[in-house]
Scaffold this active site. Structure first.
Site, short mmCIF file in Angstrom:
data_model
loop_
_atom_site.label_atom_id
_atom_site.label_comp_id
_atom_site.label_asym_id
_atom_site.label_seq_id
_atom_site.Cartn_x
_atom_site.Cartn_y
_atom_site.Cartn_z
N ASP A 155 34.35 39.87 42.57
CA ASP A 155 33.28 40.36 41.70
C ASP A 155 33.08 39.39 40.54
O ASP A 155 34.06 38.98 39.88
CB ASP A 155 33.64 41.74 41.18
CG ASP A 155 32.62 42.28 40.20
OD1 ASP A 155 31.58 42.82 40.63
OD2 ASP A 155 32.85 42.14 38.97
N GLY A 156 31.82 39.03 40.27
CA GLY A 156 31.54 38.03 39.25
C GLY A 156 31.96 38.43 37.85
O GLY A 156 32.52 37.63 37.10
N ASP A 199 23.09 33.87 39.44
CA ASP A 199 22.02 34.06 40.43
C ASP A 199 22.49 35.11 41.42
O ASP A 199 22.60 34.86 42.61
CB ASP A 199 21.72 32.73 41.12
CG ASP A 199 20.49 32.80 42.02
OD1 ASP A 199 19.68 33.73 41.84
OD2 ASP A 199 20.35 31.95 42.91
#
Length: 232
Positions: A102-103, A120
């Protein structure tokens, strides 16, 4: 795959990534080209983190054109990473790392000093909810180097990123510009930490011409648009 273009879709109507077979390192989407505006403020970054890899267009462009830079690409969808070889992403090595994570969670734990954070990351509706909030912006600000930049592609349903621009202006002390992507309906948000913004505009336009010649992107137009927005 139509023999010329390889396209990755969210669904039957929403494209996520495009690769041209005869130029796999090129940036086909106008918004990805405009996200490279960060080079106007730091033409030789050392550490870049990309949140939301997709087909890897930004990964390949940066790795191809920025030989002294290390890039970490973070992708939360394992099914997307499966297409890595199909889209001709190079293997992990000293200059590239691809992570299935997970970013927002990754960014909260990464070592500080990132030169650029590129965001993005989308689902079928728009910007991933975990990345469209103040907590994420504060985490990004904390992890950036002294003159680092946060670059976010804003697209999809506007309610997904409603208020995010105002939050970014608060977190980054009003050092934020939002520029439209003509024809795409996207916007690119650039937030600056430290003293790199506002720049000396004359020097910026000179650098833009040099970068345009070097990379084949319309950096002079990007610089003009950034200055126009910055000056209001």
């Amino acid at each position: 795959d139509d023999g010329e273009l390889l396209t990755l879709y969210f669904n039957i109507r929403l494209m996520q990534s495009i690769m041209r077979h005869d130029d796999p390192n090129a940036l086909e989407f106008r918004y990805t080209q405009k996200m490279m505006s960060f080079l106007l403020f730091n033409p030789a970054p050392k550490r870049i983190t990309l949140i939301g890899m997709g087909g890897g267009s930004l990964v390949k462009f940066c790795r191809h054109h920025l030989p002294t830079c290390h890039m970490t690409a973070v992708e939360s969808d394992a099914d997307v990473i499966v297409f890595r070889d199909v889209f001709q992403l190079p293997p992990d090595g000293p200059r590239l790392q691809v992570l299935h994570v997970d970013g927002a969670e990754y960014l909260a734990g990464v070592r500080k000093g990132l030169d650029v954070i590129l965001v993005d990351a989308f689902d079928g509706l728009g910007l991933a909810p975990a990345l469209g909030n103040r907590e994420f912006l504060e985490s990004a600000d904390d992890r950036l180097a002294a003159n680092g930049q946060l670059v976010i592609n804003l697209a999809g349903e506007k309610k997904r990123y409603k208020g995010l621009v105002d939050e970014a202006r608060e977190v980054f002390e009003d050092k934020v510009v939002v520029i439209p992507v003509r024809g795409d309906g996207n916007y690119v948000l650039l937030a600056f930490k430290g003293g790199s913004y506002p720049p000396k505009w004359r020097s910026l336009h000179k650098l833009a011409r040099e970068l345009g010649d070097k990379y084949g992107l319309d950096f002079p137009a990007y610089a003009q648009e950034i200055e126009r927005v910055a000056r209001g």
